[in-house]
Design a protein around this motif. Sequence first.
Motif, PDB file in Angstrom:
ATOM      1  N   LEU A  50       0.849  -1.204   0.172  1.00 24.36           N
ATOM      2  CA  LEU A  50      -0.011   0.028   0.082  1.00 24.36           C
ATOM      3  C   LEU A  50       0.868   1.232   0.173  1.00 24.36           C
ATOM      4  N   LYS A  51       1.736   1.118   0.858  1.00 27.04           N
ATOM      5  CA  LYS A  51       2.912   2.150   0.882  1.00 27.04           C
ATOM      6  C   LYS A  51       3.551   2.667  -0.263  1.00 27.04           C
ATOM      7  N   TYR A  52       4.112   1.672  -0.972  1.00 26.34           N
ATOM      8  CA  TYR A  52       4.789   1.912  -2.287  1.00 26.34           C
ATOM      9  C   TYR A  52       4.042   1.583  -3.486  1.00 26.34           C
ATOM     10  N   THR A  53       2.567   1.738  -3.497  1.00 27.47           N
ATOM     11  CA  THR A  53       2.058   1.679  -4.995  1.00 27.47           C
ATOM     12  C   THR A  53       1.291   2.974  -5.034  1.00 27.47           C
ATOM     13  N   ASP A  54       1.155   3.766  -6.178  1.00 25.79           N
ATOM     14  CA  ASP A  54       0.419   4.997  -6.417  1.00 25.79           C
ATOM     15  C   ASP A  54      -0.689   4.710  -7.127  1.00 25.79           C
ATOM     16  N   TRP A  55      -1.822   5.023  -6.647  1.00 27.24           N
ATOM     17  CA  TRP A  55      -3.026   4.763  -7.391  1.00 27.24           C
ATOM     18  C   TRP A  55      -3.355   6.038  -8.296  1.00 27.24           C
ATOM     19  N   PRO A  56      -3.884   5.762  -9.323  1.00 26.51           N
ATOM     20  CA  PRO A  56      -4.526   7.234 -10.089  1.00 26.51           C
ATOM     21  C   PRO A  56      -5.414   7.876  -9.173  1.00 26.51           C
ATOM     22  N   ALA A  57      -5.316   9.263  -9.156  1.00 27.16           N
ATOM     23  CA  ALA A  57      -6.272   9.929  -8.132  1.00 27.16           C
ATOM     24  C   ALA A  57      -7.773   9.498  -8.265  1.00 27.16           C
ATOM     25  N   ALA A  58      -8.028   9.257  -9.466  1.00 26.90           N
ATOM     26  CA  ALA A  58      -9.529   9.134  -9.972  1.00 26.90           C
ATOM     27  C   ALA A  58     -10.045   7.759  -9.063  1.00 26.90           C
ATOM     28  N   SER A  59      -9.260   6.997  -8.966  1.00 30.39           N
ATOM     29  CA  SER A  59      -9.549   5.842  -7.875  1.00 30.39           C
ATOM     30  C   SER A  59      -9.516   5.763  -6.357  1.00 30.39           C
ATOM     31  N   LEU A  60      -9.149   7.089  -6.050  1.00 27.28           N
ATOM     32  CA  LEU A  60      -9.057   7.366  -4.581  1.00 27.28           C
ATOM     33  C   LEU A  60      -9.965   8.036  -4.168  1.00 27.28           C
ATOM     34  N   THR A  61     -11.149   7.944  -4.354  1.00 31.87           N
ATOM     35  CA  THR A  61     -12.380   8.855  -4.001  1.00 31.87           C
ATOM     36  C   THR A  61     -12.695   8.885  -2.658  1.00 31.87           C
ATOM     37  N   GLY A  62     -12.772   7.712  -1.984  1.00 32.01           N
ATOM     38  CA  GLY A  62     -13.355   7.552  -0.800  1.00 32.01           C
ATOM     39  C   GLY A  62     -12.303   8.107   0.447  1.00 32.01           C
ATOM     40  N   ALA A  63     -12.416   8.092   1.556  1.00 29.16           N
ATOM     41  CA  ALA A  63     -11.512   8.737   2.779  1.00 29.16           C
ATOM     42  C   ALA A  63     -10.687   7.551   3.013  1.00 29.16           C
ATOM     43  N   THR A  64     -10.960   6.553   2.941  1.00 23.84           N
ATOM     44  CA  THR A  64     -10.180   5.544   3.400  1.00 23.84           C
ATOM     45  C   THR A  64      -9.554   4.464   2.223  1.00 23.84           C
ATOM     46  N   LEU A  65      -8.352   3.895   2.515  1.00 26.06           N
ATOM     47  CA  LEU A  65      -7.710   3.014   1.535  1.00 26.06           C
ATOM     48  C   LEU A  65      -8.385   1.634   2.068  1.00 26.06           C
ATOM     49  N   ASN A  66      -8.936   1.101   0.891  1.00 27.58           N
ATOM     50  CA  ASN A  66      -9.733  -0.135   1.376  1.00 27.58           C
ATOM     51  C   ASN A  66      -8.779  -1.505   1.029  1.00 27.58           C
ATOM     52  N   ILE A  67      -8.458  -2.330   1.886  1.00 32.41           N
ATOM     53  CA  ILE A  67      -7.947  -3.721   1.496  1.00 32.41           C
ATOM     54  C   ILE A  67      -9.228  -4.514   1.576  1.00 32.41           C
ATOM     55  N   CYS A  68      -9.526  -5.255   0.541  1.00 35.77           N
ATOM     56  CA  CYS A  68     -10.583  -6.204   0.536  1.00 35.77           C
ATOM     57  C   CYS A  68     -10.155  -7.456   0.487  1.00 35.77           C
ATOM     58  N   ILE A  69     -10.624  -8.278   1.330  1.00 33.49           N
ATOM     59  CA  ILE A  69     -10.406  -9.772   1.639  1.00 33.49           C
ATOM     60  C   ILE A  69     -11.394 -10.672   0.894  1.00 33.49           C
ATOM     61  N   PHE A  70     -11.070 -10.984  -0.114  1.00 33.44           N
ATOM     62  CA  PHE A  70     -12.014 -11.916  -0.854  1.00 33.44           C
ATOM     63  C   PHE A  70     -12.221 -13.503  -0.150  1.00 33.44           C
ATOM     64  N   GLY A  71     -13.138 -13.899   0.480  1.00 31.96           N
ATOM     65  CA  GLY A  71     -13.266 -15.064   1.123  1.00 31.96           C
ATOM     66  C   GLY A  71     -12.860 -14.923   2.325  1.00 31.96           C
ATOM     67  N   ASP A  72     -12.352 -16.275   3.109  1.00 32.87           N
ATOM     68  CA  ASP A  72     -12.197 -16.201   4.732  1.00 32.87           C
ATOM     69  C   ASP A  72     -10.967 -15.195   4.724  1.00 32.87           C
ATOM     70  N   ASP A  73     -10.885 -14.669   6.054  1.00 32.20           N
ATOM     71  CA  ASP A  73      -9.874 -14.144   6.505  1.00 32.20           C
ATOM     72  C   ASP A  73      -8.710 -15.025   6.839  1.00 32.20           C
ATOM     73  N   PRO A  74      -7.680 -15.029   5.819  1.00 30.39           N
ATOM     74  CA  PRO A  74      -6.483 -16.033   6.111  1.00 30.39           C
ATOM     75  C   PRO A  74      -5.284 -15.679   7.208  1.00 30.39           C
ATOM     76  N   PHE A  75      -5.386 -14.398   7.660  1.00 27.67           N
ATOM     77  CA  PHE A  75      -4.463 -13.803   8.529  1.00 27.67           C
ATOM     78  C   PHE A  75      -4.623 -14.062   9.953  1.00 27.67           C
ATOM     79  N   SER A  76      -5.502 -15.033  10.227  1.00 27.53           N
ATOM     80  CA  SER A  76      -5.904 -15.284  11.701  1.00 27.53           C
ATOM     81  C   SER A  76      -5.167 -13.998  12.487  1.00 27.53           C
ATOM     82  N   GLY A  77      -6.155 -12.766  12.457  1.00 30.15           N
ATOM     83  CA  GLY A  77      -5.810 -11.719  13.282  1.00 30.15           C
ATOM     84  C   GLY A  77      -4.808 -10.725  12.857  1.00 30.15           C
ATOM     85  N   SER A  78      -3.729 -11.276  12.093  1.00 34.83           N
ATOM     86  CA  SER A  78      -2.327 -10.573  12.094  1.00 34.83           C
ATOM     87  C   SER A  78      -2.470  -9.342  11.160  1.00 34.83           C
TER      88      SER A  78
END
Lengths: 688, 179
Positions: free
Chosen positions: B42-70
Amino acid sequence: MALLSSTNKFCFCNRSVRAALAGLLLTPCLMIPVSSAYADDTLDSFALSPEQLFNATVISVSKTPEKVMDAPAAIYVLTDKDIMRSGATSIPEALRLVPGVQVAQVNANNWAISVRGFASTGLGNKLLVLIDGREVYDPLFSGVYWDAQDTVLEDVDRIEVVRGPGGTLWGDNAVDGVINIITKKAGETQGGLTSLAVGNHEKAIGEARYGGRLDDGGAWRVYGKYTDRGPEPAVQGGGTHNSATSGFGTTDHDGWAEGRGGFRTDWDKIGVNNDSLTVQGDTYQSSAGQLRFYPNLTAGTNPLTDEYIDARGSNLLTRWTRNYSSDSRLTVQSYVDYVYRSQEYLDDTRTSFDFDTQYEAPQMAWNKFTVGAHYRYSEDKLGLSPDVTALHARAHDQILNSFIQDKITLDPNRWYLTLGSKFEDNNYTGIEIQPSARLQYHPDDQQMIWGAVSRAVRTPSRLDDDLTLVQAAAKIASTVYTVDTLSNPNLYSEDLVAYELGYRRQLTPTASVDVAAFYNDYSELESYTVSILPFDHVFEGLTPNNSMKGESHGLETTLDWRALNNLRLSASGSLLEMKLWSPNSVGENAENQSPSFQGNLHAEWDITRDVSFDTILYRVDHLQDFGLPGYTRLDMRLGWRIADGLEFDLVGQNLLEPEHPEFLSATNPQTMAAYIGRSVYGKITCRF
Amino acid sequence: MQILIRLLFALALLCGLSVTAHAEVVQLQEQQIKAGLLYNFLKYTDWPAASLTGATLNICIFGDDPFSGSLNPIQGRTVNQHQIAIRYVQGAGEITNCQMLFVNQNEQSAWPNLHRALVGKSILTVSDFPGFAAAGGMIEFSHQNDHINANLDLDAVDHAGLHIEDRLLRLVTIVHGDN
């Protein structure tokens, strides 16, 4: 005929010793605050740079690979944590925790370890044991000398145990199971570790290990270990050991001393193909003792003899892996292994060269192929005596085999069929084919049902093929007569067709269950023809043949439950019933040498962040053939982390009774088994 | 025995004095490493301004959360003045507001569909199922030896209008998938 009452007639397999290479050890923690690895749950991974994260090593706690849980076989993984928490000080003792593995201690340095039956002193001859891919199965007697197998237990990553035939993927002799001991990569054992354990039975176990990094990105470690164990409290059938002598190079009845050292170097991510290379080696010397009745050919008597067993060995192994993609790789492994073993009437010097290669092809639409080839050359030289004779004092054995396996996707994420076969050519029985078919069904993410039909063989040993052993002597009218075990060069392999069915289920996020049932159909098992030759000095001769057949069935189950964040409970139990038939009944008694029930209950409790407590209760049913009662054994461990890098463990084993027998009987004609005593020891471990 | 007990004490003492070690080699759980890397992506990627419309930067998890809380502590952290949020998505229709999409490896079979729905969207895709980067995905984690590696399909990143900084590109293996 009383002599036939036990299958372990050739007990050079028993042993003991007091060994060593002491110098390496007890070099206490060096006081250099060097760079070392650490694992800390509280470490904030978001505060790390991408460079640090890509360089970070993945800790092995969660490494119980899901892959294993998806394997259509009765497989169990003992993790490094399980081993540490068990309080075990040797590999055989750690195996007590594995469901379905029968561990019976014969004396202080000898264990009868078997899976699904056929326990025989020290040598479960239908079980293959590998340490980091190196076979430690002795081809002379076919079995494992546990007094020669050890390492720094903290450096063991996991022990994978497959119950049931592993003949297709692993070598021959993996008839009833495979025990695969895997040590950590050098990158995971960075920094120093020293430990010292002292107790009533463990006189001293000292370990020292140090690991560092090379400039080219590789990682290394070296270790040394010295062990001095006292004898068990008593011999079955009366008599007490008195331990006047002690230490390396002397016999203290069944006392056991050993010293070993070794190294391991790993290079990962070499070049564009992410190659990895491992070079490792060990050297050891062990001295153990045992009490045996040895025939005296001049007096015609069989006096009880304190036998001294000297075992030494060295090995060097290289393994190279090329990773083509995350699911495709080529592995080439080669090693040389030198072992020397000397007992009262026989010594054996063996050098083996082993080459193994395996290619895992990438997943295709419906198929996933794995192929491999294996070559082994082994030569040995026997030091014989009037009690042990052979047609050939030197022998060269060769084995060449290859295998192919295909995991076929019948319905993605639901049905898979794994077909495979091993094709082997060996110089005892020629061509052997060991096929297997395994079907697995995943009704959902949480469950799996599997079934398998497979064939596995045990090839005859050099003993069966070539050696004559005097079992007993008697003087009748000034002539000495003997009872001998003869050889038979025309033996073929013992054969097993196994039918297995298993079920695994994640019941809740914190609880899982694993059940496996099997039916084993054995044929051409080894038995003996008994010839009475009243006019020869060999009064009675036992010639091995393949006339026995048998069947066994059983059930093994494990339940694992993380009841609380800091409390894990597990229970396991296994049932076994076995029936053997031979024309003259010889050898049938093996059916009553394994317990028909055994199980354990294990509680792991982290009382505070720094204090942990473990309790394991074992129950093992009686052994009818030896007339031994069942026993209940309680082990406890209290661990205290005094400071970062400094731990103290207090372990009590066999706490319920001062002593009990686990194997063999007082009437056994050959080896005097011991009562296994209570053991309490304290251990201090320092990591720096 | 006496001597041994003394040795034991001596050892303890020496240890006590020497446990001032400092760490260089970090050891972490696999999921902790991956979680840390997601943050760095997230830190080292630049998004086109048009795709950053919301207030938040969203990480979407598709399916179950495999990160066990981490992964959870990532919420609340900010990257370029955008607060990071985790969203759990179940279908291709829910991905519109995602900046990063992590596909659970159990959802491999859903990927072709998902991939089609991603066309024309500036979403950084990450997964750890084998073959992800070859099948149109952008970043594929793999667990090799005792390290986490990443394969990155630069063409897929370019097509999505994203830009990943050199510092990250130097650390990953660049592959060319079939798009």
